[in-house]
Design a protein around this motif. Structure first.
Motif, PDB file in Angstrom:
ATOM      1  N   GLY A 147       0.811  -1.215   0.000  1.00 41.10           N
ATOM      2  CA  GLY A 147       0.000   0.000   0.000  1.00 41.10           C
ATOM      3  C   GLY A 147       0.838   1.256   0.000  1.00 41.10           C
ATOM      4  N   TRP A 157       1.023  -2.109  -6.189  1.00 43.66           N
ATOM      5  CA  TRP A 157       0.300  -3.034  -5.331  1.00 43.66           C
ATOM      6  C   TRP A 157       0.305  -4.448  -5.926  1.00 43.66           C
ATOM      7  CZ3 TRP A 157      -1.903  -3.772  -0.677  1.00 43.66           C
ATOM      8  CH2 TRP A 157      -2.839  -4.791  -0.549  1.00 43.66           C
ATOM      9  N   VAL A 186      -7.948  -0.514  -1.504  1.00 44.83           N
ATOM     10  CA  VAL A 186      -6.712   0.262  -1.367  1.00 44.83           C
ATOM     11  C   VAL A 186      -6.707   1.426  -2.354  1.00 44.83           C
ATOM     12  CG1 VAL A 186      -4.191   0.156  -1.543  1.00 44.83           C
ATOM     13  CG2 VAL A 186      -5.447  -1.775  -0.568  1.00 44.83           C
TER      14      VAL A 186
END
Length: 214
Positions: A147, A157, A186
């Motif tokens: 992240g 990611w 995310v």
């Protein structure tokens, strides 16, 4: 207020082509939309924060569709998902803060070097022994690091998390499906962070072009 005058075909065309290229690569590999898209936007001379913000705004939609598709195909390991998603969200927030305060020419070489090292390791491992499946370790830490790198580097990611979980011996179908499902949350968090810090006007037209191409 959204600057609708910026949404002309010729204004959006470069970003449509970048979105198309990045999504073609991402669809083939299961990762790398952010890395490829951000790199191409930086070549056009965009500031790193604007490039990352636009990538994550567009990717919020593409990652959502991808996550739902994997869930419907039963590719998501929900136990692994729970271990990844919250650390990934926290890491994404930290990444946005880092990019706002750290020069991109410092962070990006570190990320690219790391990704290259992981790729070399995966090739070496695959050539030396068959795939074995076993319990995955350090998942929360990996989600946090992924992240942070994604938020601060404009992407990473998928390559970081997927590559590491596969290197540990994760089942490819479940790893890719789970990481893609967690990526939506995310990515939305990172995009919201950039919108809060910069406003939509700083990258709105770019994000629309990327989304159309993707």
């Amino acid at each position: 207020m959204i600057p609708w005058a910026e949404f002309s075909l010729w204004t959006l065309l470069p970003f449509i082509l970048i979105g198309l290229t990045a999504q073609l690569i991402d669809s083939a590999l299961g990762m790398a939309f952010g890395v490829v898209g951000t790199a191409l936007l930086l070549l056009l001379g965009l500031p790193p924060a604007s490039a990352s913000a636009a990538i994550h705004a567009a990717e919020s939609f593409t990652s959502g569709i991808s996550g739902v598709s994997h869930a419907l195909q039963r590719n998501v390991d929900w136990r692994l998902f729970r271990r990844l998603v919250l650390p990934g969200i926290v890491g994404g927030v930290i990444g946005v803060f880092i990019l706002a305060s750290l020069a991109d020419d410092v962070a990006r070489p570190v990320v690219l070097t790391y990704l290259g090292a992981v790729g070399i390791y995966l090739l070496w491992r695959g050539a030396r022994r068959p795939q074995t499946y076993r319990d995955l370790k350090f998942v929360g830490t990996l989600g946090l690091v992924g992240g942070v790198l994604d938020g601060s580097g404009g992407g990473g990611w998928g390559p970081v998390v997927i590559a590491n979980l596969l290197a540990q011996g994760g089942e490819p179908r479940r790893v890719i499906g789970t990481v893609n499902a967690a990526e939506f949350f995310v990515t939305v968090t990172i995009a919201a962070g950039f919108i809060g810090a910069m406003g939509w006007q700083g990258f709105g037209a770019i994000a629309v072009g990327l989304l159309a191409g993707g």
